[in-house]
Design a protein around this motif. Sequence first.
Motif, PDB file in Angstrom:
ATOM      1  N   ALA A  71      18.136 -19.110   8.440  1.00 32.97           N
ATOM      2  CA  ALA A  71      18.700 -19.556   9.725  1.00 32.97           C
ATOM      3  C   ALA A  71      18.862 -21.080   9.761  1.00 32.97           C
ATOM      4  O   ALA A  71      19.874 -21.596  10.240  1.00 32.97           O
ATOM      5  CB  ALA A  71      17.815 -19.086  10.878  1.00 32.97           C
ATOM      6  N   LEU A  72      17.866 -21.796   9.237  1.00 34.68           N
ATOM      7  CA  LEU A  72      17.961 -23.265   9.209  1.00 34.68           C
ATOM      8  C   LEU A  72      19.110 -23.744   8.326  1.00 34.68           C
ATOM      9  O   LEU A  72      19.808 -24.700   8.674  1.00 34.68           O
ATOM     10  CB  LEU A  72      16.648 -23.878   8.728  1.00 34.68           C
ATOM     11  CG  LEU A  72      15.524 -23.962   9.741  1.00 34.68           C
ATOM     12  CD1 LEU A  72      14.229 -24.385   9.060  1.00 34.68           C
ATOM     13  CD2 LEU A  72      15.881 -24.934  10.862  1.00 34.68           C
ATOM     14  N   GLN A  73      19.295 -23.095   7.178  1.00 37.42           N
ATOM     15  CA  GLN A  73      20.396 -23.471   6.290  1.00 37.42           C
ATOM     16  C   GLN A  73      21.735 -23.271   7.001  1.00 37.42           C
ATOM     17  O   GLN A  73      22.631 -24.100   6.886  1.00 37.42           O
ATOM     18  CB  GLN A  73      20.346 -22.651   4.992  1.00 37.42           C
ATOM     19  CG  GLN A  73      19.191 -23.011   4.085  1.00 37.42           C
ATOM     20  CD  GLN A  73      19.291 -24.439   3.585  1.00 37.42           C
ATOM     21  OE1 GLN A  73      20.338 -24.892   3.158  1.00 37.42           O
ATOM     22  NE2 GLN A  73      18.189 -25.161   3.667  1.00 37.42           N
ATOM     23  N   TRP A  74      21.852 -22.167   7.724  1.00 34.95           N
ATOM     24  CA  TRP A  74      23.086 -21.914   8.479  1.00 34.95           C
ATOM     25  C   TRP A  74      23.252 -22.942   9.596  1.00 34.95           C
ATOM     26  O   TRP A  74      24.320 -23.543   9.745  1.00 34.95           O
ATOM     27  CB  TRP A  74      23.086 -20.496   9.066  1.00 34.95           C
ATOM     28  CG  TRP A  74      24.253 -20.288   9.960  1.00 34.95           C
ATOM     29  CD1 TRP A  74      25.535 -19.996   9.595  1.00 34.95           C
ATOM     30  CD2 TRP A  74      24.280 -20.435  11.380  1.00 34.95           C
ATOM     31  NE1 TRP A  74      26.351 -19.932  10.701  1.00 34.95           N
ATOM     32  CE2 TRP A  74      25.589 -20.201  11.811  1.00 34.95           C
ATOM     33  CE3 TRP A  74      23.302 -20.737  12.333  1.00 34.95           C
ATOM     34  CZ2 TRP A  74      25.962 -20.262  13.156  1.00 34.95           C
ATOM     35  CZ3 TRP A  74      23.659 -20.804  13.668  1.00 34.95           C
ATOM     36  CH2 TRP A  74      24.987 -20.559  14.062  1.00 34.95           C
ATOM     37  N   ALA A  75      22.199 -23.157  10.396  1.00 38.79           N
ATOM     38  CA  ALA A  75      22.278 -24.048  11.557  1.00 38.79           C
ATOM     39  C   ALA A  75      22.571 -25.495  11.159  1.00 38.79           C
ATOM     40  O   ALA A  75      23.248 -26.213  11.882  1.00 38.79           O
ATOM     41  CB  ALA A  75      20.976 -23.977  12.360  1.00 38.79           C
ATOM     42  N   SER A  76      22.079 -25.896   9.986  1.00 37.02           N
ATOM     43  CA  SER A  76      22.291 -27.281   9.548  1.00 37.02           C
ATOM     44  C   SER A  76      23.644 -27.468   8.871  1.00 37.02           C
ATOM     45  O   SER A  76      24.027 -28.585   8.539  1.00 37.02           O
ATOM     46  CB  SER A  76      21.170 -27.704   8.599  1.00 37.02           C
ATOM     47  OG  SER A  76      21.213 -26.912   7.435  1.00 37.02           O
ATOM     48  N   GLY A  77      24.374 -26.365   8.649  1.00 38.86           N
ATOM     49  CA  GLY A  77      25.687 -26.463   8.019  1.00 38.86           C
ATOM     50  C   GLY A  77      25.618 -26.613   6.512  1.00 38.86           C
ATOM     51  O   GLY A  77      26.604 -26.977   5.875  1.00 38.86           O
TER      52      GLY A  77
ATOM     53  N   GLU B 192      26.716 -13.203   7.313  1.00 36.88           N
ATOM     54  CA  GLU B 192      26.560 -13.166   5.855  1.00 36.88           C
ATOM     55  C   GLU B 192      25.183 -13.696   5.445  1.00 36.88           C
ATOM     56  O   GLU B 192      24.545 -13.157   4.537  1.00 36.88           O
ATOM     57  CB  GLU B 192      27.677 -13.968   5.165  1.00 36.88           C
ATOM     58  CG  GLU B 192      27.615 -13.956   3.655  1.00 36.88           C
ATOM     59  CD  GLU B 192      27.753 -12.567   3.023  1.00 36.88           C
ATOM     60  OE1 GLU B 192      27.423 -12.446   1.829  1.00 36.88           O
ATOM     61  OE2 GLU B 192      28.177 -11.601   3.701  1.00 36.88           O
ATOM     62  N   VAL B 193      24.716 -14.743   6.114  1.00 36.76           N
ATOM     63  CA  VAL B 193      23.373 -15.256   5.840  1.00 36.76           C
ATOM     64  C   VAL B 193      22.356 -14.157   6.131  1.00 36.76           C
ATOM     65  O   VAL B 193      21.455 -13.901   5.328  1.00 36.76           O
ATOM     66  CB  VAL B 193      23.078 -16.528   6.677  1.00 36.76           C
ATOM     67  CG1 VAL B 193      21.611 -16.914   6.598  1.00 36.76           C
ATOM     68  CG2 VAL B 193      23.958 -17.687   6.224  1.00 36.76           C
ATOM     69  N   ALA B 194      22.513 -13.478   7.264  1.00 30.61           N
ATOM     70  CA  ALA B 194      21.588 -12.404   7.642  1.00 30.61           C
ATOM     71  C   ALA B 194      21.599 -11.279   6.607  1.00 30.61           C
ATOM     72  O   ALA B 194      20.541 -10.768   6.217  1.00 30.61           O
ATOM     73  CB  ALA B 194      21.954 -11.865   9.024  1.00 30.61           C
ATOM     74  N   ARG B 195      22.774 -10.917   6.151  1.00 27.55           N
ATOM     75  CA  ARG B 195      22.900  -9.853   5.150  1.00 27.55           C
ATOM     76  C   ARG B 195      22.187 -10.241   3.856  1.00 27.55           C
ATOM     77  O   ARG B 195      21.429  -9.460   3.271  1.00 27.55           O
ATOM     78  CB  ARG B 195      24.376  -9.554   4.878  1.00 27.55           C
ATOM     79  CG  ARG B 195      24.615  -8.351   3.959  1.00 27.55           C
ATOM     80  CD  ARG B 195      26.089  -8.161   3.636  1.00 27.55           C
ATOM     81  NE  ARG B 195      26.593  -9.132   2.673  1.00 27.55           N
ATOM     82  CZ  ARG B 195      26.317  -9.111   1.366  1.00 27.55           C
ATOM     83  NH1 ARG B 195      25.554  -8.176   0.858  1.00 27.55           N
ATOM     84  NH2 ARG B 195      26.805 -10.031   0.563  1.00 27.55           N
ATOM     85  N   ARG B 196      22.412 -11.465   3.400  1.00 32.27           N
ATOM     86  CA  ARG B 196      21.831 -11.906   2.129  1.00 32.27           C
ATOM     87  C   ARG B 196      20.312 -12.045   2.208  1.00 32.27           C
ATOM     88  O   ARG B 196      19.611 -11.702   1.252  1.00 32.27           O
ATOM     89  CB  ARG B 196      22.470 -13.212   1.680  1.00 32.27           C
ATOM     90  CG  ARG B 196      23.905 -12.996   1.225  1.00 32.27           C
ATOM     91  CD  ARG B 196      24.493 -14.238   0.653  1.00 32.27           C
ATOM     92  NE  ARG B 196      25.879 -14.040   0.301  1.00 32.27           N
ATOM     93  CZ  ARG B 196      26.478 -14.711  -0.658  1.00 32.27           C
ATOM     94  NH1 ARG B 196      25.829 -15.607  -1.366  1.00 32.27           N
ATOM     95  NH2 ARG B 196      27.752 -14.490  -0.911  1.00 32.27           N
ATOM     96  N   VAL B 197      19.809 -12.551   3.331  1.00 41.95           N
ATOM     97  CA  VAL B 197      18.353 -12.668   3.478  1.00 41.95           C
ATOM     98  C   VAL B 197      17.726 -11.278   3.482  1.00 41.95           C
ATOM     99  O   VAL B 197      16.703 -11.050   2.836  1.00 41.95           O
ATOM    100  CB  VAL B 197      17.977 -13.460   4.749  1.00 41.95           C
ATOM    101  CG1 VAL B 197      16.482 -13.350   5.046  1.00 41.95           C
ATOM    102  CG2 VAL B 197      18.376 -14.926   4.608  1.00 41.95           C
ATOM    103  N   SER B 198      18.351 -10.339   4.187  1.00 43.46           N
ATOM    104  CA  SER B 198      17.789  -8.976   4.220  1.00 43.46           C
ATOM    105  C   SER B 198      17.810  -8.354   2.817  1.00 43.46           C
ATOM    106  O   SER B 198      16.879  -7.637   2.442  1.00 43.46           O
ATOM    107  CB  SER B 198      18.523  -8.098   5.227  1.00 43.46           C
ATOM    108  OG  SER B 198      19.820  -7.781   4.784  1.00 43.46           O
ATOM    109  N   LEU B 199      18.851  -8.642   2.034  1.00 36.37           N
ATOM    110  CA  LEU B 199      18.893  -8.147   0.655  1.00 36.37           C
ATOM    111  C   LEU B 199      17.776  -8.762  -0.191  1.00 36.37           C
ATOM    112  O   LEU B 199      17.159  -8.074  -1.007  1.00 36.37           O
ATOM    113  CB  LEU B 199      20.242  -8.438   0.007  1.00 36.37           C
ATOM    114  CG  LEU B 199      21.411  -7.565   0.442  1.00 36.37           C
ATOM    115  CD1 LEU B 199      22.717  -8.065  -0.174  1.00 36.37           C
ATOM    116  CD2 LEU B 199      21.170  -6.112   0.063  1.00 36.37           C
TER     117      LEU B 199
END
Length: 191
Positions: A160-166, A174-181
């Motif tokens: 989430a931080l990587q996404w929020a910081s750009g 996609e971030v959520a999908r990859r983290v869950s994987l």
Amino acid sequence: MMKMGTKVLNVRNTQTKQSLINAFLQLVSEKDFEKIRIADISQRAQVNRATFYAHFNDKYELLDYMLGDSASAAIVEYTSGTVKFNQESIKQLVLGACYFYQQPKIKCRSSYIGLVVPQLKEKMLNELKIYLMKSLGNTQTEIEKTFYVPVFANMINEGALQWASGNVSMNQEEVARRVSLLIFGGYQPPS
């Protein structure tokens, strides 16, 4: 049964707290957090210092109050209050964390950001750990939970931080999908 005087007092306390919060938010956009004094907040809120101290011990407590339970609320909202440990719930936890991190869009000076970001991270990590501890329930031993819960919480939070910081060009889904994987062992390196 609440007496009328108590109801009026509660409304007044709520209004006073909100005026202190509004004053603080105005001040952090104008000056460094370290330079904001209780007298500045009180004066801007048009209350006396004793009134400030009736609500908060210091500006750090005011900041903590502002952040409140928004991390918990984001998790509950995105998981619909359902506690499960599966790929879908992990995706929802990541999305809830993304939502949480995009909330503090307050125009402010860098000293405030430097203070708030660690507090936001700590609040979200704590809430993720609580959720994960509950969701793993009896499926893991206490020793396994002690290991897995902080690892999974940090993976979700960092995504989430990587996404929020750009820092990543992926959207939050996609971030959520990859983290869950990653958590469920389905990581496939790019071809």
